[in-house]
Motif scaffolding. Structure first.
Motif: not given
Length: 176
Positions: A72, A74, A80-81, A86-87, A90, A112
């Motif tokens: 994933t 981020y 929101h990690f 909030y990705k 993925r 990122y």
């Protein structure tokens, strides 16, 4: 009887058991290998496009070829990690030993973070023990050493530029 190592690891119960499990929450209703490989701004990697921002990820340290590696991406948002809602993108890929490779094309240069786990049973979720400790391998960009739970964004984020951005992640295994 509880071993001393298990007592030292109890902070993982709240932190890792919840936060790392969030890696897989969006995928619970979908078989792991059929997960969508995109979110807003995701596009296939095109190595001939000099303007594309490609995250070229290599994952090693899997203990078996069973299952898949769930990766994933981020955004640079500490609030929101590890929250799958909030990705950026993925993918769940079959394990290839000794190294599993993935490529993500993201919308723009910037910061990122990568979080991943070895989904040995293709359940689509990160398994933990009864104490909330990791039961499957896991890893993050920059390969931080984890002691009392998952890392903060500051220790795993990286700057991505146009072109290829190699990211090497070594799978970690709790307690071994």
């Amino acid at each position: 009887m509880i071993r001393a190592g298990a007592v030292r690891a109890l902070p993982w119960l709240a932190a890792c058991g919840i936060a790392l499990a969030a890696l897989a929450l969006p995928a619970l209703a979908v078989p792991a290998l059929a997960l969508p490989a995109h979110a807003a701004g995701f596009q296939p990697c095109n190595p001939t496009d000099p303007n594309q921002v490609r995250l070229v990820i290599s994952v090693s340290g899997m203990r078996s070829a069973a299952g898949s590696v769930a990766i994933t991406i981020y955004p640079n948002d500490a609030g929101h990690f590890l929250d799958g809602k909030y990705k950026v993108a993925r993918q769940a890929l079959p394990v290839a030993l000794p190294v599993t490779h993935a490529c993500f094309a993201v919308a723009a240069p910037g910061y990122y973070a990568v979080a991943l786990f070895h989904d040995r049973d293709n359940s689509g979720s990160f398994r933990t023990t009864a104490l909330g400790l990791p039961a499957e391998g896991y890893g993050f960009s920059n390969n931080p050493k984890l002691v009392f739970g998952p890392p903060g964004l500051a220790s795993v984020r990286f700057r991505a530029h146009r072109g290829d951005n190699p990211i090497v992640v070594r799978m970690q295994h709790f307690g071994r």
